[in-house]
Design an enzyme around this catalytic site. Structure first.
Site, PDB file in Angstrom:
ATOM      1  N   GLU A  82      40.756  38.138  38.749  1.00 46.81           N
ATOM      2  CA  GLU A  82      41.766  38.039  37.677  1.00 46.81           C
ATOM      3  C   GLU A  82      41.825  39.413  37.027  1.00 46.81           C
ATOM      4  OE1 GLU A  82      43.550  35.418  37.109  1.00 46.81           O
ATOM      5  OE2 GLU A  82      42.473  34.014  38.377  1.00 46.81           O
TER       6      GLU A  82
ATOM      7  N   THR B 202      41.955  46.213  36.963  1.00 52.99           N
ATOM      8  CA  THR B 202      42.378  46.265  38.367  1.00 52.99           C
ATOM      9  C   THR B 202      41.529  47.237  39.180  1.00 52.99           C
ATOM     10  OG1 THR B 202      44.601  45.530  37.856  1.00 52.99           O
ATOM     11  CG2 THR B 202      44.348  46.814  39.868  1.00 52.99           C
TER      12      THR B 202
ATOM     13  N   GLY C 120      38.643  41.224  34.969  1.00 47.98           N
ATOM     14  CA  GLY C 120      38.493  42.558  34.394  1.00 47.98           C
ATOM     15  C   GLY C 120      39.626  43.452  34.843  1.00 47.98           C
TER      16      GLY C 120
ATOM     17  N   CYS D  71      45.040  39.844  28.140  1.00 45.68           N
ATOM     18  CA  CYS D  71      45.705  40.216  29.400  1.00 45.68           C
ATOM     19  C   CYS D  71      47.107  39.606  29.478  1.00 45.68           C
ATOM     20  CB  CYS D  71      44.866  39.765  30.581  1.00 45.68           C
ATOM     21  SG  CYS D  71      44.441  38.027  30.502  1.00 45.68           S
TER      22      CYS D  71
ATOM     23  N   ASN E 108      37.386  41.067  26.200  1.00 43.05           N
ATOM     24  CA  ASN E 108      38.469  40.778  25.245  1.00 43.05           C
ATOM     25  C   ASN E 108      38.419  39.365  24.667  1.00 43.05           C
ATOM     26  OD1 ASN E 108      39.236  39.888  27.822  1.00 43.05           O
ATOM     27  ND2 ASN E 108      41.377  39.895  27.240  1.00 43.05           N
TER      28      ASN E 108
ATOM     29  N   GLU F  41      42.630  30.511  38.878  1.00 45.64           N
ATOM     30  CA  GLU F  41      41.658  29.691  38.165  1.00 45.64           C
ATOM     31  C   GLU F  41      42.410  28.506  37.581  1.00 45.64           C
ATOM     32  OE1 GLU F  41      39.954  32.721  35.491  1.00 45.64           O
ATOM     33  OE2 GLU F  41      38.243  32.799  36.843  1.00 45.64           O
TER      34      GLU F  41
ATOM     35  N   THR G 101      38.387  48.119  38.689  1.00 46.19           N
ATOM     36  CA  THR G 101      37.061  47.512  38.945  1.00 46.19           C
ATOM     37  C   THR G 101      37.208  46.426  40.015  1.00 46.19           C
ATOM     38  OG1 THR G 101      36.676  47.767  36.565  1.00 46.19           O
ATOM     39  CG2 THR G 101      35.010  46.583  37.790  1.00 46.19           C
TER      40      THR G 101
HETATM   41  P1  NDP Z   1      36.310  46.081  33.339  1.00 45.62           P
HETATM   42  O1  NDP Z   1      36.894  45.970  34.689  1.00 45.62           O
HETATM   43  O2  NDP Z   1      35.886  47.417  32.862  1.00 45.62           O
HETATM   44  O3  NDP Z   1      34.991  45.175  33.236  1.00 45.62           O
HETATM   45  C1  NDP Z   1      34.990  43.791  33.515  1.00 45.62           C
HETATM   46  C2  NDP Z   1      33.564  43.371  33.836  1.00 45.62           C
HETATM   47  O4  NDP Z   1      33.167  43.969  35.055  1.00 45.62           O
HETATM   48  C3  NDP Z   1      32.547  43.825  32.791  1.00 45.62           C
HETATM   49  O5  NDP Z   1      31.546  42.854  32.661  1.00 45.62           O
HETATM   50  C4  NDP Z   1      32.022  45.090  33.412  1.00 45.62           C
HETATM   51  O6  NDP Z   1      30.783  45.479  32.909  1.00 45.62           O
HETATM   52  C5  NDP Z   1      31.963  44.677  34.868  1.00 45.62           C
HETATM   53  N1  NDP Z   1      31.884  45.776  35.825  1.00 45.62           N
HETATM   54  C6  NDP Z   1      32.225  47.082  35.655  1.00 45.62           C
HETATM   55  N2  NDP Z   1      31.972  47.785  36.797  1.00 45.62           N
HETATM   56  C7  NDP Z   1      31.480  46.898  37.698  1.00 45.62           C
HETATM   57  C8  NDP Z   1      31.033  47.009  39.052  1.00 45.62           C
HETATM   58  N3  NDP Z   1      31.021  48.155  39.708  1.00 45.62           N
HETATM   59  N4  NDP Z   1      30.613  45.889  39.683  1.00 45.62           N
HETATM   60  C9  NDP Z   1      30.618  44.707  39.040  1.00 45.62           C
HETATM   61  N5  NDP Z   1      30.998  44.548  37.754  1.00 45.62           N
HETATM   62  C10 NDP Z   1      31.434  45.620  37.086  1.00 45.62           C
HETATM   63  O7  NDP Z   1      37.321  45.379  32.352  1.00 45.62           O
HETATM   64  P2  NDP Z   1      37.230  45.323  30.773  1.00 45.62           P
HETATM   65  O8  NDP Z   1      35.950  44.682  30.363  1.00 45.62           O
HETATM   66  O9  NDP Z   1      37.590  46.663  30.246  1.00 45.62           O
HETATM   67  O10 NDP Z   1      38.386  44.265  30.433  1.00 45.62           O
HETATM   68  C11 NDP Z   1      39.709  44.598  30.288  1.00 45.62           C
HETATM   69  C12 NDP Z   1      40.490  44.295  31.550  1.00 45.62           C
HETATM   70  O11 NDP Z   1      40.369  42.930  31.889  1.00 45.62           O
HETATM   71  C13 NDP Z   1      41.975  44.545  31.370  1.00 45.62           C
HETATM   72  O12 NDP Z   1      42.469  45.224  32.505  1.00 45.62           O
HETATM   73  C14 NDP Z   1      42.561  43.144  31.316  1.00 45.62           C
HETATM   74  O13 NDP Z   1      43.886  43.044  31.738  1.00 45.62           O
HETATM   75  C15 NDP Z   1      41.643  42.407  32.227  1.00 45.62           C
HETATM   76  N6  NDP Z   1      41.709  40.981  31.956  1.00 45.62           N
HETATM   77  C16 NDP Z   1      42.325  40.164  32.865  1.00 45.62           C
HETATM   78  C17 NDP Z   1      42.451  38.820  32.621  1.00 45.62           C
HETATM   79  C18 NDP Z   1      43.088  37.898  33.609  1.00 45.62           C
HETATM   80  O14 NDP Z   1      42.936  36.693  33.462  1.00 45.62           O
HETATM   81  N7  NDP Z   1      43.792  38.380  34.608  1.00 45.62           N
HETATM   82  C19 NDP Z   1      41.955  38.228  31.359  1.00 45.62           C
HETATM   83  C20 NDP Z   1      41.337  39.178  30.490  1.00 45.62           C
HETATM   84  C21 NDP Z   1      41.215  40.503  30.786  1.00 45.62           C
HETATM   85  P3  NDP Z   1      30.744  46.579  31.716  1.00 45.62           P
HETATM   86  O15 NDP Z   1      31.355  45.930  30.536  1.00 45.62           O
HETATM   87  O16 NDP Z   1      29.314  46.861  31.562  1.00 45.62           O
HETATM   88  O17 NDP Z   1      31.516  47.758  32.212  1.00 45.62           O
END
Ligand code: NDP
Length: 480
Positions: free
Chosen positions: A248, A228, A226, A282, A150, A461, A230
């Site tokens: 996060e 929750t 990413g 987020c 994002n 963080e 994941t």
């Molecule tokens: P995901 O959890 O799908 O992916 C996050 C990252 O993890 C990506 O690089 C993804 O790769 C990777 N990933 C996926 N599966 C695995 C695994 N099994 N092991 C290790 N890494 C893995 O999140 P999104 O990219 O869809 O992002 C959106 C989410 O992020 C929302 O829930 C949002 O709220 C959260 N977010 C939280 C923030 C915070 O500060 N708390 C800030 C910004 C976003 P790939 O893309 O290839 O799947």
């Protein structure tokens, strides 16, 4: 077609398996570049490079580490326009947002940690005339940094900068959905003169590359942002290996609007806090609760403004609503709008996919959507949608507002609008959230702790919190 490459041991290289993933442009729905479909072999190479670099990087003077990070910050600034356009093209966000927020903040992250490491101090504890304790703060080793799509460069740099500043080497994976600015960053690291292996960037799918990072026995620390679910999977993998973890995760943030607020300021900011980056931040406030005496006034003013927000070509300077990040994500968000109606909600504004003309006709556009008539316990108000969709509902008492706000499994951010100082402090203190904004939104001081409670994450963080996470304390006790 342009092929992105991994950045390993100071070199740009193809993935070992020579497999590639299509990279889509959200504005057009067309493939515009290819990214490495890396696997555990590429991660192994990156770890090997990081292991070689660590003995020297971990003892490189703070001044020199700081100088390199400052150089990278400057290079991002010098390349701001190129990076902003790349971010907009890769993610679908309006170029104005990338230009004013994403890229300047990525530069600030490196600048901030380049200087923070020079101010970072450890503690000493004196036992009267018996002993002196002092705490060493040592880099942990190789940090695994995994970030979402994002705010691609912004969140990527938010992890890498403190990890490197603290003397760790890094193996990082950006989201495969938005890899472009991480790739451009690797070129800038080469230009900045980063020693080979200090930072390694491996592109590819989460379950392959991300998983290989999380499972790797030589990576003792994982910093993940990413979703929750994941995060839960990562915690399950990393915990038995006793890895240090920072998570996060998602949010379902409340926006509490009291009748005594500064109405005009609140409305302007609430439009932004609801729909900036197509609601894919987020920290966006997705559940809006408004005190009943101003509910109708709010509803009319808000809906009127939202109806005027028309999605358009993200590359135009005037566009404020761009495309959603992917077809799959667009479909997910639309399914939630359908669910909301099945749950009894009424669409007050938006709700429809938008088809633009010409080359943009297959882009992922959706009208910003406002829903009404949904109770606090329904799925629409409990689950993270992460798109341009908000619900609005009235409340009667402060106690009720706080109850609604706290009534989800998440606890990332919260927003409160009131001119009553006592109420502002009282409500803030009762909210289950890592971050509370009063009469503002997204105002960020990089020294403050950043993160969530409950299912929004573990750890913080920001500021010295990140430097503490990326170092291991060792107490030394000297008997006098
Ligand atoms: P995901 O959890 O799908 O992916 C996050 C990252 O993890 C990506 O690089 C993804 O790769 C990777 N990933 C996926 N599966 C695995 C695994 N099994 N092991 C290790 N890494 C893995 O999140 P999104 O990219 O869809 O992002 C959106 C989410 O992020 C929302 O829930 C949002 O709220 C959260 N977010 C939280 C923030 C915070 O500060 N708390 C800030 C910004 C976003 P790939 O893309 O290839 O799947």
């Amino acid at each position: 077609m342009e092929k992105l490459q991994n950045y390993i041991a100071g070199q740009l290289m193809d993935p070992v398996g020579q497999d590639w993933i299509d990279n889509y442009q959200p504005a057009t729905g067309k493939v515009y570049s290819l990214i490495p479909d890396s696997d555990e072999r590429d991660v192994a190479l990156a770890v090997e490079a990081a292991q070689k670099a660590f003995p020297s990087w971990s003892v490189t003077s703070v001044g020199e580490r700081s100088r390199l990070l400052l150089r990278l910050s400057q290079l991002i600034e010098q390349n701001l326009e190129r990076l902003a356009q790349a971010e907009s093209k890769d993610n679908g966000k309006p170029v104005s947002l990338a230009r004013n927020v994403d890229i300047p903040r990525a530069s600030s992250n490196f600048h901030f940690y380049a200087t923070a490491i020079e101010q970072f101090a450890s503690e000493a504890h004196i036992m009267e005339d018996k002993a002196i304790n002092y705490t060493l703060r040592k880099p942990v080793g190789i940090a695994g940094c995994i970030s979402p799509w994002n705010l691609p460069l912004y969140l990527f740099s938010w992890k890498i900068a403190p990890a490197l500043a603290a003397g760790n080497c890094v193996v990082a994976k950006p989201s495969e959905i938005t890899p472009m600015t991480a790739f451009l960053l690797s070129e800038l690291c080469i230009e900045a003169g980063f020693p080979p292996g200090v930072l390694n960037i491996v592109h590819g799918y989460g379950p392959k590359v991300g998983q290989a990072i999380v499972e790797h026995p030589e990576i003792p620390l994982i910093s993940f942002t990413g979703g929750t679910s994941t995060g839960e999977h990562i915690a399950r993998t990393a915990a038995p290996m006793f890895k240090k973890l920072s998570l996060e995760l998602g949010g379902k943030n409340p926006n509490l609007i009291f009748a005594d607020c500064d109405f005009d300021k609140m409305i302007a900011t609430t439009v932004r806090s609801s729909f900036a980056n197509q609601g894919q931040i987020c920290l966006c406030g997705s559940r809006i609760y408004v005190e009943r005496p101003i509910y109708e006034k709010f509803k009319n003013a808000f809906v009127e403004k939202v109806k005027r927000m028309v999605p358009g070509d993200p590359s135009l300077a005037t566009t404020r609503q761009g495309a959603l990040v992917s077809k799959a994500h667009l479909e997910k968000v639309i399914s939630y709008i359908q669910l909301a109606q099945e749950e009894g909600g009424t669409v007050l504004a938006g709700g429809q996919q938008v088809t633009l003309e010409g080359p943009l006709s297959e882009g992922y556009y959706l009208q910003p959507t406002v829903l009404e008539g949904l109770g606090p316990h329904c799925r629409t108000n409990q689950e993270e949608i992460f798109g341009p969709v908000v619900t609005i509902a009235p409340f009667d008492t402060e106690e009720e507002a706080v109850t609604h706000a706290n009534n989800t499994p998440y606890g990332l951010a919260s927003i409160v609008w009131t001119e009553n100082l006592s109420r502002a402090h009282r409500v803030a203190n009762q909210l289950h959230a890592g971050i509370t904004w009063i009469n503002c939104w997204l105002l960020r001081d990089l020294r403050t702790p950043f993160g969530g409670v409950k299912q929004s994450g573990v750890g913080r963080e920001g500021g010295f919190e990140a430097l503490q996470f990326f170092t291991e304390p060792q107490n030394v006790c000297i008997q006098l």
